[in-house]
Design a protein around this motif. Sequence first.
Motif, PDB file in Angstrom:
ATOM      1  N   GLY A   1       0.797  -1.219   0.000  1.00  0.00           N
ATOM      2  CA  GLY A   1       0.000   0.000   0.000  1.00  0.00           C
ATOM      3  C   GLY A   1       0.829   1.268   0.000  1.00  0.00           C
ATOM      4  O   GLY A   1       0.415   2.301  -0.557  1.00  0.00           O
ATOM      5  N   ASN A   2       2.013   1.242   0.614  1.00  0.00           N
ATOM      6  CA  ASN A   2       2.886   2.421   0.615  1.00  0.00           C
ATOM      7  C   ASN A   2       3.334   2.785  -0.792  1.00  0.00           C
ATOM      8  O   ASN A   2       3.376   3.960  -1.166  1.00  0.00           O
ATOM      9  CB  ASN A   2       4.116   2.168   1.491  1.00  0.00           C
ATOM     10  N   ASN A   3       3.692   1.773  -1.574  1.00  0.00           N
ATOM     11  CA  ASN A   3       4.109   2.019  -2.963  1.00  0.00           C
ATOM     12  C   ASN A   3       2.962   2.592  -3.779  1.00  0.00           C
ATOM     13  O   ASN A   3       3.144   3.527  -4.567  1.00  0.00           O
ATOM     14  CB  ASN A   3       4.597   0.724  -3.609  1.00  0.00           C
ATOM     15  N   ILE A   4       1.786   2.020  -3.591  1.00  0.00           N
ATOM     16  CA  ILE A   4       0.611   2.478  -4.323  1.00  0.00           C
ATOM     17  C   ILE A   4       0.312   3.944  -3.994  1.00  0.00           C
ATOM     18  O   ILE A   4       0.060   4.763  -4.887  1.00  0.00           O
ATOM     19  CB  ILE A   4      -0.592   1.584  -3.992  1.00  0.00           C
ATOM     20  N   LEU A   5       0.353   4.286  -2.715  1.00  0.00           N
ATOM     21  CA  LEU A   5       0.053   5.659  -2.317  1.00  0.00           C
ATOM     22  C   LEU A   5       1.113   6.636  -2.812  1.00  0.00           C
ATOM     23  O   LEU A   5       0.795   7.777  -3.162  1.00  0.00           O
ATOM     24  CB  LEU A   5      -0.067   5.747  -0.793  1.00  0.00           C
ATOM     25  N   TYR A   6       2.367   6.200  -2.845  1.00  0.00           N
ATOM     26  CA  TYR A   6       3.413   7.108  -3.315  1.00  0.00           C
ATOM     27  C   TYR A   6       3.160   7.535  -4.759  1.00  0.00           C
ATOM     28  O   TYR A   6       3.188   8.726  -5.087  1.00  0.00           O
ATOM     29  CB  TYR A   6       4.805   6.478  -3.204  1.00  0.00           C
ATOM     30  N   PHE A   7       2.919   6.572  -5.622  1.00  0.00           N
ATOM     31  CA  PHE A   7       2.751   6.922  -7.029  1.00  0.00           C
ATOM     32  C   PHE A   7       1.398   7.593  -7.284  1.00  0.00           C
ATOM     33  O   PHE A   7       1.277   8.427  -8.180  1.00  0.00           O
ATOM     34  CB  PHE A   7       2.964   5.696  -7.916  1.00  0.00           C
ATOM     35  N   TRP A   8       0.385   7.255  -6.495  1.00  0.00           N
ATOM     36  CA  TRP A   8      -0.880   7.990  -6.580  1.00  0.00           C
ATOM     37  C   TRP A   8      -0.651   9.473  -6.269  1.00  0.00           C
ATOM     38  O   TRP A   8      -1.141  10.355  -6.987  1.00  0.00           O
ATOM     39  CB  TRP A   8      -1.883   7.400  -5.591  1.00  0.00           C
ATOM     40  N   ASP A   9       0.109   9.733  -5.218  1.00  0.00           N
ATOM     41  CA  ASP A   9       0.355  11.119  -4.807  1.00  0.00           C
ATOM     42  C   ASP A   9       1.316  11.835  -5.760  1.00  0.00           C
ATOM     43  O   ASP A   9       1.038  12.944  -6.234  1.00  0.00           O
ATOM     44  CB  ASP A   9       0.912  11.132  -3.387  1.00  0.00           C
ATOM     45  N   SER A  10       2.448  11.213  -6.063  1.00  0.00           N
ATOM     46  CA  SER A  10       3.495  11.893  -6.839  1.00  0.00           C
ATOM     47  C   SER A  10       3.103  12.100  -8.296  1.00  0.00           C
ATOM     48  O   SER A  10       3.633  12.998  -8.958  1.00  0.00           O
ATOM     49  CB  SER A  10       4.808  11.100  -6.775  1.00  0.00           C
ATOM     50  N   GLU A  11       2.182  11.300  -8.782  1.00  0.00           N
ATOM     51  CA  GLU A  11       1.762  11.424 -10.175  1.00  0.00           C
ATOM     52  C   GLU A  11       0.445  12.186 -10.319  1.00  0.00           C
ATOM     53  O   GLU A  11      -0.300  12.015 -11.284  1.00  0.00           O
ATOM     54  CB  GLU A  11       1.669  10.032 -10.808  1.00  0.00           C
ATOM     55  N   GLY A  12       0.172  13.051  -9.331  1.00  0.00           N
ATOM     56  CA  GLY A  12      -0.945  13.982  -9.447  1.00  0.00           C
ATOM     57  C   GLY A  12      -2.258  13.529  -8.856  1.00  0.00           C
ATOM     58  O   GLY A  12      -3.282  14.205  -9.035  1.00  0.00           O
ATOM     59  N   ARG A  13      -2.272  12.401  -8.145  1.00  0.00           N
ATOM     60  CA  ARG A  13      -3.492  11.893  -7.507  1.00  0.00           C
ATOM     61  C   ARG A  13      -4.628  11.703  -8.523  1.00  0.00           C
ATOM     62  O   ARG A  13      -5.799  11.870  -8.213  1.00  0.00           O
ATOM     63  CB  ARG A  13      -3.946  12.823  -6.374  1.00  0.00           C
ATOM     64  N   LYS A  14      -4.257  11.336  -9.731  1.00  0.00           N
ATOM     65  CA  LYS A  14      -5.240  11.188 -10.806  1.00  0.00           C
ATOM     66  C   LYS A  14      -5.577   9.734 -11.098  1.00  0.00           C
ATOM     67  O   LYS A  14      -6.586   9.457 -11.757  1.00  0.00           O
ATOM     68  CB  LYS A  14      -4.704  11.849 -12.084  1.00  0.00           C
ATOM     69  N   GLU A  15      -4.737   8.802 -10.632  1.00  0.00           N
ATOM     70  CA  GLU A  15      -4.915   7.390 -10.991  1.00  0.00           C
ATOM     71  C   GLU A  15      -5.909   6.739 -10.030  1.00  0.00           C
ATOM     72  O   GLU A  15      -5.582   6.372  -8.905  1.00  0.00           O
ATOM     73  CB  GLU A  15      -3.570   6.672 -10.941  1.00  0.00           C
ATOM     74  N   LYS A  16      -7.146   6.615 -10.490  1.00  0.00           N
ATOM     75  CA  LYS A  16      -8.215   6.101  -9.634  1.00  0.00           C
ATOM     76  C   LYS A  16      -7.959   4.669  -9.190  1.00  0.00           C
ATOM     77  O   LYS A  16      -8.346   4.271  -8.083  1.00  0.00           O
ATOM     78  CB  LYS A  16      -9.548   6.178 -10.382  1.00  0.00           C
ATOM     79  N   LYS A  17      -7.311   3.869 -10.033  1.00  0.00           N
ATOM     80  CA  LYS A  17      -7.088   2.473  -9.663  1.00  0.00           C
ATOM     81  C   LYS A  17      -6.240   2.366  -8.402  1.00  0.00           C
ATOM     82  O   LYS A  17      -6.422   1.450  -7.597  1.00  0.00           O
ATOM     83  CB  LYS A  17      -6.451   1.701 -10.821  1.00  0.00           C
ATOM     84  N   TYR A  18      -5.305   3.287  -8.214  1.00  0.00           N
ATOM     85  CA  TYR A  18      -4.488   3.268  -7.012  1.00  0.00           C
ATOM     86  C   TYR A  18      -5.313   3.588  -5.772  1.00  0.00           C
ATOM     87  O   TYR A  18      -5.140   2.978  -4.715  1.00  0.00           O
ATOM     88  CB  TYR A  18      -3.341   4.271  -7.142  1.00  0.00           C
ATOM     89  N   GLU A  19      -6.203   4.543  -5.896  1.00  0.00           N
ATOM     90  CA  GLU A  19      -7.052   4.912  -4.762  1.00  0.00           C
ATOM     91  C   GLU A  19      -7.952   3.745  -4.359  1.00  0.00           C
ATOM     92  O   GLU A  19      -8.145   3.468  -3.170  1.00  0.00           O
ATOM     93  CB  GLU A  19      -7.888   6.136  -5.124  1.00  0.00           C
ATOM     94  N   ILE A  20      -8.495   3.054  -5.348  1.00  0.00           N
ATOM     95  CA  ILE A  20      -9.356   1.904  -5.062  1.00  0.00           C
ATOM     96  C   ILE A  20      -8.574   0.791  -4.368  1.00  0.00           C
ATOM     97  O   ILE A  20      -9.029   0.202  -3.383  1.00  0.00           O
ATOM     98  CB  ILE A  20      -9.987   1.376  -6.367  1.00  0.00           C
ATOM     99  N   ALA A  21      -7.399   0.485  -4.886  1.00  0.00           N
ATOM    100  CA  ALA A  21      -6.582  -0.587  -4.299  1.00  0.00           C
ATOM    101  C   ALA A  21      -6.165  -0.240  -2.877  1.00  0.00           C
ATOM    102  O   ALA A  21      -6.218  -1.089  -1.972  1.00  0.00           O
ATOM    103  CB  ALA A  21      -5.357  -0.837  -5.168  1.00  0.00           C
ATOM    104  N   ALA A  22      -5.731   0.997  -2.654  1.00  0.00           N
ATOM    105  CA  ALA A  22      -5.307   1.411  -1.315  1.00  0.00           C
ATOM    106  C   ALA A  22      -6.474   1.374  -0.335  1.00  0.00           C
ATOM    107  O   ALA A  22      -6.325   0.960   0.828  1.00  0.00           O
ATOM    108  CB  ALA A  22      -4.703   2.816  -1.371  1.00  0.00           C
ATOM    109  N   THR A  23      -7.643   1.776  -0.788  1.00  0.00           N
ATOM    110  CA  THR A  23      -8.822   1.765   0.079  1.00  0.00           C
ATOM    111  C   THR A  23      -9.215   0.338   0.451  1.00  0.00           C
ATOM    112  O   THR A  23      -9.642   0.073   1.583  1.00  0.00           O
ATOM    113  CB  THR A  23      -9.993   2.484  -0.610  1.00  0.00           C
ATOM    114  N   ALA A  24      -9.055  -0.595  -0.473  1.00  0.00           N
ATOM    115  CA  ALA A  24      -9.345  -1.997  -0.167  1.00  0.00           C
ATOM    116  C   ALA A  24      -8.411  -2.520   0.918  1.00  0.00           C
ATOM    117  O   ALA A  24      -8.841  -3.236   1.836  1.00  0.00           O
ATOM    118  CB  ALA A  24      -9.221  -2.845  -1.425  1.00  0.00           C
ATOM    119  N   LEU A  25      -7.136  -2.161   0.830  1.00  0.00           N
ATOM    120  CA  LEU A  25      -6.183  -2.559   1.874  1.00  0.00           C
ATOM    121  C   LEU A  25      -6.555  -1.938   3.213  1.00  0.00           C
ATOM    122  O   LEU A  25      -6.498  -2.591   4.264  1.00  0.00           O
ATOM    123  CB  LEU A  25      -4.769  -2.140   1.472  1.00  0.00           C
TER     124      LEU A  25
END
Length: 537
Positions: free
Chosen positions: A102-126
Amino acid sequence: MHFQSITLALLACSSTAFAAPTASQPYSTWMATSFQSKSQSKIDRHYVANVLYEGIQKAATLHQNASLLSYASKAISSLVVANGTLLGWDPYYYSLDDIRVGNNILYFWDSEGRKEKKYEIAATALRKQLDRYPRTPSGGFWHRDPQYKNQMWLDGIYMAETFYATYTSYFQPDNTTAWEDIARQFDLIEEHCRNKTSNLLVHGYDESKMAVWADPVTGASPHVWDRAVGWYFMALVEVLQVYPKDLLGYGRLQGYATTLAEGLKKAQDKTGGWWLVMDEPYPGMKGNYIESSATAMFTYAYLKGVRTGLLEEGYRDTAKKAYDLMLDKFVKHEKNGTLSWEGTVEVGSLSGNGSYEYYIGVPLSENDGKELSNTPTMSSVASSAAPSATGSTCSTADFTQFPTTDVACAVGGTSGVPQNYSDILKDCCKTAPVESFADNCALYCLSVDQSVADLQKCFQDGGVNAAMIFCSGNNTATATGTPDSTSNPTASGTQAGSTSAQSTGAAPAVVPTQGVSKAGLGMLVMVVVSAAFGVML
């Protein structure tokens, strides 16, 4: 807990100011590109691979290496499909190790503009899994269900709490209940595992006091294992980066970090490193050694703690001494111009008896995959392993999944079971039959007419490597029956407690192919540490 890849991540957090005079490039990117040059499998969701890729990401960001950053980004993206499904993850199989991605997922979600919805969904599931995660009566997360019921390990604090805190800081910053829950996990570890004299912490504790290694009064495990403390020290430093300073938990966590920093400084060897088994009287004892992964972890936590104002400036000298040792002793310069990392113990677990003999009996891992000729117990095991089990099968076997719920002890290894061990078990197991399981990678018997402690001692007296012994029940427990002759002795390769149920953000339960080779992961520490002396990420 497996580790060989923290080297790379830790070198990424030191600066070139502390690089060796002869270094032709920053050690962080040098180690990262060296890792790329070595034969590795595809990334998976396991914590080992994801700590490694965090190191690559940190090195790439610090030194503005677009190629390396793209490499790490694509690797993490490959784990999450477009609808937010995290490949290979079962939301109803509870293991704190599986939260770390989840840390890796959140890093790239944040650093790449918080635009990648798939990362938000995966992190929320965790994150939602933590809401239903099994807990001890005091509210602590089990390390894994069902294998480690009511057990908390220092390792697990790093795996879960760093993600839990980061997610909360992004999506629920005002959720005081979550922040208090995060602090509670540290509180429980401190209450049960901290030695008030040395200021060090033992590997874990069992709140039920049923584990074979558990102290009958405190439930604590018997020894201070260096890498467990390393995970914990890093977790404190990382969580404090995002924990709200106006909450009471912040002061407690900061106190835990400064107390541990004091204890580790006192425990540092004159060479600059730290011993595998750190509690007295074991430093310097036969079989013990200065171990590289924890030495790097402590270096990382000290340096980030100093840079971010959590620790006093004087600890920089402690870290510098350790860093110099790592360059001199653990970094290997290959003839082809790449770097390797040596001196990392392969694994440490409380699945066995937690004894000193267990910890020192675990082999070292080297990046170049050489056989460990300096570890005769393991080399002799490899040379006489039973031919019925293949290395590829046994390397992923779970020896804690017994084919019985009765009290039993087993012997298993990643290269199979040596042929002579069968005779040892037959002698020790008395009237209880010796049966195979885990796809013929392990043997077990019930602890009939003898305690678990007596059975383990007989195994070891007969010549079984302590690192290969796994038992259920506490030291005084005995079996209540005999093995079920209808049980399938080779059917323990599946994950107990898992289900085929699915939810958004999860894929069907599978056992993924191991991604980053466990014989080639020792590089991770070096990357993070080589970035930690300057602007740390």
